[in-house]
Scaffold this active site. Structure first.
Site, short mmCIF file in Angstrom:
data_model
loop_
_atom_site.label_atom_id
_atom_site.label_comp_id
_atom_site.label_asym_id
_atom_site.label_seq_id
_atom_site.Cartn_x
_atom_site.Cartn_y
_atom_site.Cartn_z
N ALA A 58 -38.19 20.37 12.14
CA ALA A 58 -39.51 20.59 12.74
C ALA A 58 -40.07 19.31 13.35
O ALA A 58 -40.84 19.37 14.32
CB ALA A 58 -40.47 21.13 11.68
N PHE A 59 -39.68 18.17 12.80
CA PHE A 59 -40.16 16.89 13.33
C PHE A 59 -39.74 16.72 14.79
O PHE A 59 -40.43 16.06 15.58
CB PHE A 59 -39.59 15.75 12.49
N GLU A 60 -38.61 17.31 15.17
CA GLU A 60 -38.08 17.17 16.54
C GLU A 60 -38.69 18.17 17.52
O GLU A 60 -38.44 18.08 18.73
CB GLU A 60 -36.55 17.34 16.54
N VAL A 83 -41.45 24.45 7.32
CA VAL A 83 -41.58 23.23 6.52
C VAL A 83 -41.99 23.68 5.12
O VAL A 83 -43.06 24.27 4.93
CB VAL A 83 -42.61 22.25 7.12
N ILE A 84 -41.07 23.44 4.18
CA ILE A 84 -41.25 23.97 2.83
C ILE A 84 -41.39 22.80 1.86
O ILE A 84 -40.54 21.90 1.85
CB ILE A 84 -40.06 24.88 2.46
N HIS A 90 -41.58 14.08 1.86
CA HIS A 90 -42.20 13.85 3.16
C HIS A 90 -42.60 15.14 3.88
O HIS A 90 -42.81 15.16 5.08
CB HIS A 90 -41.35 12.92 4.04
N1 INI Z 1 -37.59 19.64 8.54
C1 INI Z 1 -38.03 20.92 8.55
O1 INI Z 1 -37.96 21.58 9.59
N2 INI Z 1 -38.51 21.48 7.41
C2 INI Z 1 -38.61 20.79 6.26
O2 INI Z 1 -39.07 21.38 5.23
C3 INI Z 1 -38.19 19.45 6.22
N3 INI Z 1 -38.31 18.69 5.00
O3 INI Z 1 -39.08 19.10 4.12
O4 INI Z 1 -37.66 17.67 4.85
C4 INI Z 1 -37.66 18.88 7.41
N4 INI Z 1 -37.23 17.61 7.43
C5 INI Z 1 -36.40 17.10 8.51
C6 INI Z 1 -37.22 16.59 9.68
O5 INI Z 1 -37.80 17.66 10.39
C7 INI Z 1 -36.36 15.80 10.69
O6 INI Z 1 -35.36 16.65 11.22
C8 INI Z 1 -35.66 14.59 10.05
O7 INI Z 1 -36.61 13.79 9.37
C9 INI Z 1 -35.01 13.71 11.18
O8 INI Z 1 -35.99 13.24 12.11
#
Ligand code: INI
Length: 160
Positions: A58-60, A83-84, A90
């Site tokens: 989700a960060f991307e 995002v769980i 984090h």
């Molecule tokens: N990404 C998610 O889409 N959901 C999550 O719950 C999650 N957790 O909790 O870690 C998550 N982490 C990965 C993040 O989105 C990035 O892909 C990673 O940090 C690389 O930039």
């Protein structure tokens, strides 16, 4: 008398949409995608005019949403993710960056970027909200995208 402008929920002919979907928690996001594509079709969008881009997490989503929106090809970009909280420390950062960045992508490009990201405590809650007893966030995001596209079109056409 004031005139009211609102978006409709039927897509116009030839309207293109992009979907950015996160692979993280794919069991949930695959369901979000399925419901989203199904709802787009039911609301008049031709499947051949929909593009799907998978991202790692989700960060991307914000960067890819902004890139898709910047092409000018799409009426809206639908962002899907889960995002769980689970055991990840984090969670908060990932969830808030996704929300903030998707909103920024919309405002900076003028293209609706829809926040179809579930933020839940458990995977069970996420499954409940992706086609289970608590509704379907993917389908809801699709309808929101069409409504926003329609609203922007009507505002554009509403010239004195
Ligand atoms: N990404 C998610 O889409 N959901 C999550 O719950 C999650 N957790 O909790 O870690 C998550 N982490 C990965 C993040 O989105 C990035 O892909 C990673 O940090 C690389 O930039």
């Amino acid at each position: 008398m004031a005139e009211v402008i609102q978006g409709g929920v039927t897509a116009g002919v030839g309207w293109r949409f992009a979907v950015a979907v996160s692979r993280f928690h794919e069991e949930v996001t695959g369901r979000l995608l399925e419901g989203c594509l199904d709802a787009l079709g039911r609301h008049g969008v031709d499947a051949s005019l929909v593009r799907v881009a998978w991202v790692p997490g989700a960060f991307e989503l914000p960067l890819v949403a902004k890139r898709l929106a910047s092409t000018g090809l799409y009426r809206a970009v639908i962002c899907l993710g889960a995002v769980i909280r689970g055991e990840t420390g984090h969670y908060e950062m990932v969830a808030s960056e996704a929300a903030r960045g998707i909103g920024a992508a919309a405002r900076e490009t003028g293209v609706p970027c829809i926040f179809g990201v579930l933020t839940t405590e458990t995977e069970e809650q996420a499954l409940d909200r992706s086609g289970g007893p608590s509704g379907h966030k993917g389908a809801d995001a699709a309808v929101t995208a069409i409504e926003m596209a329609s609203l922007l079109q009507r505002i554009f056409e509403d010239r004195p």
